[in-house]
Scaffold this motif. Structure first.
Motif, PDB file in Angstrom:
ATOM      1  N   PHE A  20      15.027  -8.185 -15.411  1.00 57.39           N
ATOM      2  CA  PHE A  20      15.335  -6.931 -14.931  1.00 57.39           C
ATOM      3  C   PHE A  20      14.424  -5.831 -15.663  1.00 57.39           C
ATOM      4  O   PHE A  20      13.878  -4.957 -14.935  1.00 57.39           O
ATOM      5  N   PRO A  21      14.348  -5.997 -17.118  1.00 60.20           N
ATOM      6  CA  PRO A  21      13.435  -4.665 -17.979  1.00 60.20           C
ATOM      7  C   PRO A  21      11.941  -5.197 -17.367  1.00 60.20           C
ATOM      8  O   PRO A  21      11.307  -3.861 -17.268  1.00 60.20           O
ATOM      9  N   PHE A  22      11.595  -6.195 -16.977  1.00 62.66           N
ATOM     10  CA  PHE A  22       9.991  -6.216 -16.415  1.00 62.66           C
ATOM     11  C   PHE A  22       9.949  -5.725 -15.149  1.00 62.66           C
ATOM     12  O   PHE A  22       9.139  -4.849 -14.985  1.00 62.66           O
ATOM     13  N   ALA A  23      10.981  -6.051 -14.106  1.00 58.54           N
ATOM     14  CA  ALA A  23      10.704  -5.566 -12.703  1.00 58.54           C
ATOM     15  C   ALA A  23      11.001  -3.909 -12.775  1.00 58.54           C
ATOM     16  O   ALA A  23      10.342  -3.189 -12.184  1.00 58.54           O
ATOM     17  N   VAL A  24      11.921  -3.570 -13.635  1.00 55.03           N
ATOM     18  CA  VAL A  24      12.070  -1.990 -13.640  1.00 55.03           C
ATOM     19  C   VAL A  24      10.984  -1.456 -14.375  1.00 55.03           C
ATOM     20  O   VAL A  24      10.813  -0.204 -13.960  1.00 55.03           O
ATOM     21  N   GLY A  25      10.342  -2.029 -15.224  1.00 58.54           N
ATOM     22  CA  GLY A  25       9.055  -1.495 -15.976  1.00 58.54           C
ATOM     23  C   GLY A  25       7.814  -1.416 -15.081  1.00 58.54           C
ATOM     24  O   GLY A  25       7.080  -0.337 -14.897  1.00 58.54           O
ATOM     25  N   VAL A  26       7.871  -2.337 -14.188  1.00 58.16           N
ATOM     26  CA  VAL A  26       6.764  -2.215 -13.270  1.00 58.16           C
ATOM     27  C   VAL A  26       7.072  -1.213 -12.391  1.00 58.16           C
ATOM     28  O   VAL A  26       6.068  -0.205 -11.758  1.00 58.16           O
ATOM     29  N   LEU A  27       8.129  -0.976 -11.515  1.00 55.87           N
ATOM     30  CA  LEU A  27       8.404   0.228 -10.911  1.00 55.87           C
ATOM     31  C   LEU A  27       8.340   1.653 -11.529  1.00 55.87           C
ATOM     32  O   LEU A  27       7.952   2.526 -10.906  1.00 55.87           O
ATOM     33  N   PHE A  28       8.901   1.662 -12.750  1.00 59.68           N
ATOM     34  CA  PHE A  28       8.694   2.737 -13.430  1.00 59.68           C
ATOM     35  C   PHE A  28       7.455   3.380 -13.822  1.00 59.68           C
ATOM     36  O   PHE A  28       7.037   4.405 -13.457  1.00 59.68           O
ATOM     37  N   SER A  29       6.670   2.065 -13.891  1.00 55.52           N
ATOM     38  CA  SER A  29       5.006   2.619 -14.063  1.00 55.52           C
ATOM     39  C   SER A  29       4.439   3.294 -12.854  1.00 55.52           C
ATOM     40  O   SER A  29       3.593   3.988 -13.088  1.00 55.52           O
TER      41      SER A  29
END
Length: 317
Positions: A20-29
């Motif tokens: 989840f931190p990875f996926a949210v990080g991608v979308l937040f980027s």
């Protein structure tokens, strides 16, 4: 070692905490910085998952080695109950760490030294979370270390790899002069830290739920976690507050520009989360109670992803 046993040793079902931190990080980027680097993202994902599996294997290995209870050691711990050789697990751990290190060094060469610093700190905490004479997981700060290492660390590294123009933070090193300079944008860094808090809280809650459930077993095996010091009653209150604070983070971040209005879709998960909080309190310390922390993580962070995805889609229209 069979594939089934391997997946049990690395507890593959728990990898959602890092995904989840990875996926949210991608979308937040994409949503906040309008940038995305596919190659770096895929490489980091592979290295991250392998290292996460290694730290879980270390946890099971050290629990097996340090167990005071013979029942736990040979009937509950996967290493003892499956009859696999501890040396095989140890060598497997070394192999996974080495594999992740190679990926980390490559990404450092491509993107800068700060990635090595951030990755090194997270790896250090990940390894010594359960390894060493006084593992971090056996201390009352286990929830803090797990929450910030995965919730903020993975999130920040993902953004660092994806945002290559007008970077929010960057480390300049001049080896010839022996000088360094850490530069960045203060408001962007604050936005990143703020956006990471829901992941920090939900991941910390997984550790907290585990410690609330296993309090008696932990004391028997000389593991004195946060719950040992504050008690189950206060631990349950903390569990509920951390989960509800995720929604407060979204509400506060919205007027300050951290999010756009589609992020309000996270509130669709509130009825499910609230129900799980009540069931968790009712069924604790039954083994089933731990599952509610996973369900809450999936419910909130799943809706968090949807909110960011809608932000990206609607801004393109």
């Amino acid at each position: 070692m069979s594939l089934k046993v391997f997946l049990q040793v690395v507890e593959i079902q728990t990898k959602l905490a890092s995904l989840f931190p990875f996926a949210v990080g991608v979308l937040f980027s994409i949503a906040y910085f309008n940038q995305f680097q596919l190659g770096y993202t895929v490489l980091f994902f592979v290295g991250m998952v392998v290292f996460d599996m290694a730290t879980t294997a270390i946890n099971n290995y050290m629990d097996f080695k340090k167990a005071k209870s013979e029942v736990y050691k040979y009937e509950e711990n996967i290493i003892g109950s499956s009859g696999i050789a501890p040396v095989l697990v140890r060598n497997m751990i070394f192999g996974m760490i080495a594999f992740s290190a190679v990926i980390g060094i490559f990404l450092t060469i491509k993107t800068g030294w700060l990635f090595l610093v951030m990755g090194g700190v997270c790896c250090f905490i990940g390894i010594f979370y359960t390894f060493g004479p006084i593992p971090l997981s056996r201390m009352p700060l286990g929830e803090v270390f797990s929450g910030f290492t995965m919730g903020l660390g993975i999130f920040a590294m993902t953004i660092y790899l994806n945002v290559q123009e007008s970077r929010p933070f960057y480390l300049l090193l001049d080896w010839s002069l022996g000088t360094f300079a850490l530069t960045g944008n203060l408001w962007a860094v604050i936005a990143i830290i703020w956006a990471s808090l829901p992941m920090v809280f939900t991941i910390a809650n997984i550790m907290l739920a585990n410690n609330l459930r296993d309090l008696d077993t932990d004391i028997e095996n000389h593991r004195y976690t946060l719950v040992y010091y504050i008690g189950r009653k206060q631990g349950v209150i903390l569990f509920q507050l951390l989960m509800l604070a995720c929604y407060a983070v979204v509400l506060i971040g919205l007027p300050f520009g951290v999010y756009r209005w589609p992020i309000l879709t996270v509130f669709l998960s509130l009825p499910v989360v609230w129900k799980n909080l009540q069931l968790f309190k009712k069924e604790l310390p039954h083994p089933k109670s731990f599952g509610y922390s996973i369900k809450n993580l999936m419910a909130f962070n799943g809706s968090y992803l949807v909110g960011l995805l809608l932000t990206i889609v609607l801004e393109k229209i």
